[in-house]
Design a protein around this motif. Structure first.
Motif, PDB file in Angstrom:
ATOM      1  N   ILE A  96       0.816  -1.220   0.000  1.00  0.00           N
ATOM      2  CA  ILE A  96       0.000   0.000   0.000  1.00  0.00           C
ATOM      3  C   ILE A  96       0.855   1.278   0.000  1.00  0.00           C
ATOM      4  N   LEU A  97       2.161   1.115   0.316  1.00  0.00           N
ATOM      5  CA  LEU A  97       3.037   2.289   0.459  1.00  0.00           C
ATOM      6  C   LEU A  97       2.879   3.376  -0.613  1.00  0.00           C
ATOM      7  N   PRO A  98       2.941   3.024  -1.920  1.00  0.00           N
ATOM      8  CA  PRO A  98       2.893   4.093  -2.926  1.00  0.00           C
ATOM      9  C   PRO A  98       1.580   4.870  -2.939  1.00  0.00           C
ATOM     10  N   GLY A 136      10.368 -16.071  -3.955  1.00  0.00           N
ATOM     11  CA  GLY A 136       9.408 -15.765  -5.016  1.00  0.00           C
ATOM     12  C   GLY A 136       8.288 -14.856  -4.519  1.00  0.00           C
ATOM     13  N   MET A 137       7.840 -15.097  -3.290  1.00  0.00           N
ATOM     14  CA  MET A 137       6.767 -14.267  -2.722  1.00  0.00           C
ATOM     15  C   MET A 137       7.241 -12.843  -2.462  1.00  0.00           C
ATOM     16  N   ARG A 138       8.455 -12.731  -1.966  1.00  0.00           N
ATOM     17  CA  ARG A 138       9.008 -11.383  -1.719  1.00  0.00           C
ATOM     18  C   ARG A 138       9.040 -10.594  -3.019  1.00  0.00           C
ATOM     19  N   GLN A 139       9.484 -11.283  -4.095  1.00  0.00           N
ATOM     20  CA  GLN A 139       9.586 -10.590  -5.377  1.00  0.00           C
ATOM     21  C   GLN A 139       8.209 -10.205  -5.897  1.00  0.00           C
ATOM     22  N   ARG A 140       7.234 -11.079  -5.704  1.00  0.00           N
ATOM     23  CA  ARG A 140       5.878 -10.744  -6.152  1.00  0.00           C
ATOM     24  C   ARG A 140       5.319  -9.576  -5.351  1.00  0.00           C
ATOM     25  N   THR A 141       5.642  -9.553  -4.042  1.00  0.00           N
ATOM     26  CA  THR A 141       5.197  -8.441  -3.195  1.00  0.00           C
ATOM     27  C   THR A 141       5.817  -7.124  -3.672  1.00  0.00           C
ATOM     28  N   ALA A 142       7.124  -7.172  -3.923  1.00  0.00           N
ATOM     29  CA  ALA A 142       7.818  -5.961  -4.377  1.00  0.00           C
ATOM     30  C   ALA A 142       7.307  -5.523  -5.747  1.00  0.00           C
ATOM     31  N   PHE A 143       7.009  -6.490  -6.597  1.00  0.00           N
ATOM     32  CA  PHE A 143       6.490  -6.197  -7.921  1.00  0.00           C
ATOM     33  C   PHE A 143       5.109  -5.555  -7.825  1.00  0.00           C
ATOM     34  N   LEU A 144       4.265  -6.100  -6.956  1.00  0.00           N
ATOM     35  CA  LEU A 144       2.919  -5.550  -6.783  1.00  0.00           C
ATOM     36  C   LEU A 144       2.992  -4.131  -6.222  1.00  0.00           C
ATOM     37  N   ARG A 145       3.933  -3.909  -5.328  1.00  0.00           N
ATOM     38  CA  ARG A 145       4.107  -2.557  -4.792  1.00  0.00           C
ATOM     39  C   ARG A 145       4.490  -1.590  -5.919  1.00  0.00           C
ATOM     40  N   THR A 146       5.340  -2.048  -6.819  1.00  0.00           N
ATOM     41  CA  THR A 146       5.735  -1.209  -7.949  1.00  0.00           C
ATOM     42  C   THR A 146       4.528  -0.935  -8.853  1.00  0.00           C
ATOM     43  N   LEU A 147       3.705  -1.940  -9.019  1.00  0.00           N
ATOM     44  CA  LEU A 147       2.502  -1.801  -9.848  1.00  0.00           C
ATOM     45  C   LEU A 147       1.534  -0.772  -9.250  1.00  0.00           C
ATOM     46  N   MET A 148       1.495  -0.711  -7.896  1.00  0.00           N
ATOM     47  CA  MET A 148       0.579   0.193  -7.202  1.00  0.00           C
ATOM     48  C   MET A 148       0.907   1.670  -7.444  1.00  0.00           C
ATOM     49  N   THR A 149       2.110   1.936  -7.941  1.00  0.00           N
ATOM     50  CA  THR A 149       2.450   3.326  -8.239  1.00  0.00           C
ATOM     51  C   THR A 149       1.533   3.844  -9.347  1.00  0.00           C
ATOM     52  N   GLY A 150       0.917   2.917 -10.089  1.00  0.00           N
ATOM     53  CA  GLY A 150      -0.015   3.317 -11.152  1.00  0.00           C
ATOM     54  C   GLY A 150       0.686   3.857 -12.392  1.00  0.00           C
ATOM     55  N   LYS A 151       2.025   3.786 -12.403  1.00  0.00           N
ATOM     56  CA  LYS A 151       2.764   4.318 -13.552  1.00  0.00           C
ATOM     57  C   LYS A 151       2.716   3.325 -14.710  1.00  0.00           C
ATOM     58  N   ASN A 152       2.726   3.860 -15.920  1.00  0.00           N
ATOM     59  CA  ASN A 152       2.655   2.982 -17.090  1.00  0.00           C
ATOM     60  C   ASN A 152       3.979   2.318 -17.411  1.00  0.00           C
ATOM     61  N   LEU A 153       5.072   3.019 -17.101  1.00  0.00           N
ATOM     62  CA  LEU A 153       6.390   2.456 -17.382  1.00  0.00           C
ATOM     63  C   LEU A 153       6.979   1.860 -16.103  1.00  0.00           C
TER      64      LEU A 153
END
Ligand SMILES: Nc1ncnc2c1ncn2[C@@H]1O[C@H](COP(=O)(O)OP(=O)(O)O)[C@@H](O)[C@H]1O
Ligand SMILES: [Mg+2]
Length: 246
Positions: A96-98, A136-153
């Motif tokens: 939820i951070l971003p 693998g879970m840590r990476q998915r968590t970090a990836f999802l956090r990056t996705l939450m930024t809502g940025k296209n790139l």
């Protein structure tokens, strides 16, 4: 979506300039999956530092969404090489951070994230802390956090680099599976040739000593699955890339 023109960068913190990138040009179109491959120390992470705005180029320009800007911080979703999950926060509270301080109710945001947790295979782990997760879970968590930024790139720096080969393989399957729905543009760093070919539309090969950057198109059809790596077509691309990397 991104154009990097004749970019050069040196680290000068020791007083002596240490050239890391020299006259590098790359471009990424909306919706593309592009990888940067190169041996350790070839300047891949430095390039991401420059694109994300943490560093400023010595020479050359970085154009995001058609605009040349020196204020790039917060304009791209950046997942650094180390996952940097906050150890004192649960999976959900890391993700939820971003968006934590953006407008709207926290409960609604959490509900939104819970839908993603299912797609990311993390729904049973919402209340877990990073140290309780597998790689693998840590990476998915970090990836999802990056996705939450809502940025296209999205800039992903070796997201699967620390995983064992079995976990990595399943992450590839998973990423290829959700890739079509994500509708994001990805610039992906890896030193794994197979991973780069399997996931990418194009690859840039960054060479450390020549300081050159060579573009290679990957003509494999989509959707792809990890079985592709056994095809003749795949092996042919792999061989030609190996020759380039030598
Ligand atoms: N903050 C820094 N200060 C000085 N040199 C650095 C710094 N960060 C990276 N370097 C050097 O720059 C080169 C490229 O590093 P990096 O971009 O991390 O490469 P890669 O990600 O391809 O492994 C390396 O030689 C590294 O030692
Ligand atoms: Mg790196």
């Amino acid at each position: 979506m991104l154009t990097v023109n004749e970019l050069s960068y040196s680290f000068t913190d020791t007083g002596v300039g240490k050239s890391v990138l020299d006259n590098i040009s790359i471009h990424v179109q909306a919706g593309e999956f592009v990888s940067i491959i190169g041996e350790s120390g070839s300047g891949k992470s430095t390039l991401f530092g420059l694109i994300s705005g943490l560093l400023q180029p010595e020479q050359g320009e970085i154009i995001l969404n058609g605009k040349l800007t020196h204020q790039r911080l917060g304009k791209v979703g950046y997942m650094p090489q180390k996952d940097l999950l906050l150890p004192w926060r649960t999976v959900l509270d890391n993700i939820i951070l971003p968006i934590e301080i953006t407008k709207g109710s926290l409960e609604e945001k959490k509900e939104g994230i819970r839908k993603w947790l299912i797609r990311f295979g993390l729904s049973d782990y919402e209340k877990f802390y990073p140290h309780e997760l597998s790689g693998g879970m840590r990476q998915r968590t970090a990836f999802l956090r990056t996705l939450m930024t809502g940025k296209n790139l999205l800039l992903l720096d070796e997201p699967f680099g620390a995983l064992d080969s079995f976990t990595k393989r399943s992450m590839h399957e998973w990423l290829l599976g959700i890739w079509e729905d994500l509708n994001k543009t990805v610039l992906f760093i890896t030193h794994d040739l197979e991973e780069a070919i399997l996931l990418s539309d194009r690859i840039y090969v960054l060479k450390r000593f020549e300081k050159s950057c060579i573009e290679v198109k990957i003509p494999l059809s989509r959707p792809r699955c990890s079985e592709f790596i056994y095809t003749q077509e795949f092996l042919k691309i792999r061989k030609s890339l190996e020759r380039l990397l030598r």
